[in-house]
Design an enzyme around this catalytic site. Structure first.
Site, short mmCIF file in Angstrom:
data_model
loop_
_atom_site.label_atom_id
_atom_site.label_comp_id
_atom_site.label_asym_id
_atom_site.label_seq_id
_atom_site.Cartn_x
_atom_site.Cartn_y
_atom_site.Cartn_z
N CYS A 117 0.85 -1.19 0.00
CA CYS A 117 0.00 0.00 0.00
C CYS A 117 0.88 1.23 0.00
CB CYS A 117 -0.90 0.02 1.23
SG CYS A 117 -2.23 1.22 1.10
N CYS A 119 0.00 4.24 1.68
CA CYS A 119 -0.32 5.28 2.66
C CYS A 119 0.81 5.59 3.63
CB CYS A 119 -1.61 4.95 3.40
SG CYS A 119 -1.57 3.41 4.32
N CYS A 127 -3.97 5.94 0.13
CA CYS A 127 -3.48 4.61 -0.24
C CYS A 127 -3.01 4.52 -1.69
CB CYS A 127 -4.55 3.57 0.05
SG CYS A 127 -4.93 3.48 1.81
N LYS A 193 -12.19 -4.75 2.75
CA LYS A 193 -11.59 -3.88 3.75
C LYS A 193 -12.48 -2.66 3.89
CE LYS A 193 -7.53 -1.14 4.80
NZ LYS A 193 -6.14 -0.83 4.45
N ARG A 203 -2.72 3.93 12.55
CA ARG A 203 -2.29 5.15 11.84
C ARG A 203 -1.27 5.92 12.66
NH1 ARG A 203 -8.08 6.53 8.87
NH2 ARG A 203 -8.11 4.56 7.70
N GLU A 231 -16.65 -8.07 -4.03
CA GLU A 231 -15.22 -7.72 -4.02
C GLU A 231 -14.35 -8.99 -3.94
OE1 GLU A 231 -13.36 -5.19 -4.38
OE2 GLU A 231 -14.45 -3.35 -3.88
N LYS A 246 -11.61 -7.41 6.83
CA LYS A 246 -10.95 -6.52 7.79
C LYS A 246 -11.83 -5.31 8.04
CE LYS A 246 -7.04 -3.46 8.01
NZ LYS A 246 -5.99 -2.82 7.26
N SER A 272 -5.81 -2.89 14.75
CA SER A 272 -5.19 -2.19 15.88
C SER A 272 -6.20 -1.74 16.93
CB SER A 272 -4.40 -0.99 15.35
OG SER A 272 -5.23 -0.14 14.57
C1 PBG Z 1 -2.84 0.34 4.91
C2 PBG Z 1 -3.34 -0.43 6.03
C3 PBG Z 1 -4.09 -0.01 7.14
C4 PBG Z 1 -4.20 -1.11 7.98
C5 PBG Z 1 -3.57 -2.16 7.35
N1 PBG Z 1 -3.07 -1.73 6.15
C6 PBG Z 1 -4.58 1.32 7.53
C7 PBG Z 1 -5.65 2.00 6.80
O1 PBG Z 1 -6.21 1.49 5.82
O2 PBG Z 1 -5.92 3.11 7.20
C8 PBG Z 1 -4.87 -1.11 9.32
C9 PBG Z 1 -4.38 -2.15 10.26
C10 PBG Z 1 -4.76 -1.97 11.68
O3 PBG Z 1 -5.52 -1.07 12.08
O4 PBG Z 1 -4.28 -2.78 12.48
N2 PBG Z 1 -3.72 0.74 3.96
#
Ligand code: PBG
Length: 320
Positions: A117, A119, A127, A193, A203, A231, A246, A272
């Site tokens: 990704c 980001c 992203c 996602k 983040r 998807e 996710k 997280s």
């Molecule tokens: C990157 C990404 C994210 C997460 C995993 N890959 C953050 C987002 O999409 O903002 C989140 C993982 C987590 O919160 O543990 N795009």
């Protein structure tokens, strides 16, 4: 005659005899944050017990995880600097590429999965690549992701996991990998996602909050489940080897629906915010530690084959 289901709950032995589901360390994946600049390593405040590692630190952590029976890590890179295009993400000597090489050479049997990704690498925190109007340009992003995936493969990655939610990326990544001779590198697609507030602590850990706007134009709308199946179907058609739902806890119905509709392995990512809220409640004495087991078994019961969780190491250490 009274039917008495309690007979099968009477002792530990009989309960385990009839137990329907189990968590095994071999299905767990530990996410790892790896920093390019040593000074950025250290504890993540909103995720007690989780650290950002240097490349060497990540190797040590991978060794410990492997010894505990956790077979896989999911890498996130935090580069020393960011620019508008996220150029360091495709650097053959970038932080993720170096970490992949270091872990594969020190612990060759450790499965290394790299999150794919932009980001964490782009100064705007989105992203993908932005067009002249500041919108995320789907097709330019897909081209870039395919290029980055090849550099991860050249470094020895086992699996790439695109988490950007652009359309068509799985096919582009598969073609690029194959064209460079990496037909053995698998794709675990973040297929369903959602645009979730549960990513907050990540983040902070990955320094990847969007500088403006939000991710609702590319990540999924939380109320939708049929769209998740669509998807997932698209990603499978494009060559995804395994797919992901996710976050986890608030989306167990999506995991179950995906399990019933598809044959490919289903991963769930317990993100997280899920980790942070359990850790905070446990630290305060508001919840017992065994809520962790209860949550992990919920993912298995919902039908996930692969569970990506910040609790992987802790759980494996407690259950060896
Ligand atoms: C990157 C990404 C994210 C997460 C995993 N890959 C953050 C987002 O999409 O903002 C989140 C993982 C987590 O919160 O543990 N795009």
């Amino acid at each position: 005659m009274t039917i008495r289901p309690r007979r099968l709950r009477r002792t530990p032995a009989i309960r385990s005899l009839v137990r329907e589901h189990h968590v095994h360390a071999e299905h767990l994946v530990q996410p790892l944050f790896v920093v390019e600049r040593d000074a950025d390593a250290g504890a993540v405040a909103s995720m007690p017990g989780i650290s950002r590692f240097t490349v060497e630190g990540a190797v040590g952590e991978a060794r410990e995880l492997f010894a505990l029976g956790v077979p896989a890590v999911l890498l996130f890179g935090i580069p020393a600097g960011k620019d508008t295009t996220g150029s360091s993400n495709a650097d053959p000597n970038g932080v993720v590429q170096r970490t992949i090489r270091a872990i594969k050479s020190a612990v060759p049997d450790m499965l290394v999965i790299a999150d794919l990704c932009n980001c964490e690498y782009a100064s705007h925190g989105h992203c993908g690549v932005l067009d002249a109007n500041g919108n995320v340009d789907n097709d330019a992003t897909v081209t870039l992701l395919a290029r980055i995936a090849v550099t991860y493969a050249q470094s020895g990655v086992d699996v790439v996991a695109p988490s950007d939610m652009m359309d068509g990326r799985v096919e582009a990544i598969r073609s690029a990998l194959d064209a460079h001779g990496f037909d053995a590198v698998a794709i675990l697609a973040y297929s369903a996602k959602y645009a979730s507030a549960f990513y907050g602590p990540f983040r902070e850990a990955a320094e990847s909050a969007p500088a403006f706007g939000d991710r609702r134009g590319y990540q999924m709308d939380p109320p939708n489940v049929r769209e998740a199946l669509r998807e997932i179907a698209l990603d499978i058609e494009q060559g995804a080897d395994a797919v992901m739902v996710k976050p986890g806890l608030a989306y167990l119905d999506v995991v179950r629906a995906a399990r019933e509709a598809f044959e490919v392995p289903i991963a769930v990512y317990s993100v997280s915010g899920e980790y942070a809220m359990l850790k905070a409640a446990i630290a305060n004495g508001w919840l017992e530690e065994r809520v962790i087991d209860e949550v992990l078994i919920a993912f298995v019961r919902a039908g996930a084959d692969i569970v990506i969780t910040y609790f992987a190491k802790e759980w494996a250490a407690r259950n060896r």
